[in-house]
Design a protein around this motif. Structure first.
Motif, mmCIF file in Angstrom:
data_model
loop_
_atom_site.group_PDB
_atom_site.id
_atom_site.type_symbol
_atom_site.label_atom_id
_atom_site.label_comp_id
_atom_site.label_asym_id
_atom_site.label_seq_id
_atom_site.Cartn_x
_atom_site.Cartn_y
_atom_site.Cartn_z
ATOM 1 N N ARG A 151 6.376 -48.533 43.561
ATOM 2 C CA ARG A 151 4.781 -48.386 42.502
ATOM 3 C C ARG A 151 3.977 -50.272 42.047
ATOM 4 O O ARG A 151 2.639 -49.949 41.653
ATOM 5 C CB ARG A 151 5.422 -48.217 40.894
ATOM 6 C CG ARG A 151 6.088 -46.932 41.307
ATOM 7 C CD ARG A 151 6.893 -47.613 39.446
ATOM 8 N NE ARG A 151 7.999 -45.822 39.518
ATOM 9 C CZ ARG A 151 7.051 -44.911 38.866
ATOM 10 N NH1 ARG A 151 5.563 -45.076 38.495
ATOM 11 N NH2 ARG A 151 8.020 -43.900 38.160
ATOM 12 N N ASN A 155 1.679 -46.920 48.062
ATOM 13 C CA ASN A 155 3.092 -46.504 48.916
ATOM 14 C C ASN A 155 2.726 -46.644 51.216
ATOM 15 O O ASN A 155 3.283 -46.722 51.315
ATOM 16 C CB ASN A 155 3.967 -44.823 49.387
ATOM 17 C CG ASN A 155 2.727 -44.225 49.047
ATOM 18 O OD1 ASN A 155 1.474 -44.059 49.321
ATOM 19 N ND2 ASN A 155 2.562 -42.656 49.353
ATOM 20 N N ARG A 168 1.609 -44.732 42.812
ATOM 21 C CA ARG A 168 1.952 -45.411 43.782
ATOM 22 C C ARG A 168 1.360 -46.570 44.560
ATOM 23 O O ARG A 168 -0.256 -46.456 44.705
ATOM 24 C CB ARG A 168 2.190 -44.048 44.399
ATOM 25 C CG ARG A 168 3.033 -43.060 44.595
ATOM 26 C CD ARG A 168 4.391 -43.162 44.194
ATOM 27 N NE ARG A 168 5.465 -42.600 43.276
ATOM 28 C CZ ARG A 168 6.351 -42.361 43.279
ATOM 29 N NH1 ARG A 168 5.799 -43.621 41.943
ATOM 30 N NH2 ARG A 168 6.737 -41.629 42.282
#
Length: 122
Positions: free
Chosen positions: A45, A102, A100
């Motif tokens: 996050r 990621n 996110r």
């Protein structure tokens, strides 16, 4: 008095299981060629980079781009890169309903063997 002792005992309760400490911290040594410093994490996050070097400039960049060029080449003071001066940090927070950050990240330094700390929150 008994009620007070009982209440305090209940507050103390059993010890909760310890989860791994957040953020997860990764010490990295960065060289003078662009290289992967942290891989993809679909549950990440937030990510933060900290340049703990006295002298080196370190650039970080995501490994992919949403433009016509599918990849980004990390370069110090280059387009698509975030250059960190000595003792500087940079944080990227996820946005949206399910935040996110990621993607994998690359780094490059102005001198070989530069120390970088990568922190991630899930």
């Amino acid at each position: 008095m008994r009620k007070l002792i009982l209440a305090l005992t209940m507050l103390a309760g059993p010890a909760f299981a310890q989860a791994p400490a957040m953020p997860y911290t990764y010490p990295v040594t960065v060289g003078t060629s662009s290289a992967l410093i942290i891989g993809v994490n679909p549950t990440r996050r937030r990510i933060e980079f900290y340049n703990s070097s006295d002298t080196a400039k370190i650039a970080v960049c995501p490994t992919i781009s949403r433009t016509a060029t599918p990849t980004i080449t990390c370069t110090v003071n280059g387009a698509g890169s975030i250059t960190l001066l000595p003792y500087q940090s940079y944080r990227v927070d996820g946005v949206g309903q399910v935040p996110r950050v990621n993607t994998a990240w690359n780094a490059i330094a102005s001198v070989a063997g530069a120390p970088l700390t990568v922190m991630e929150w899930e």
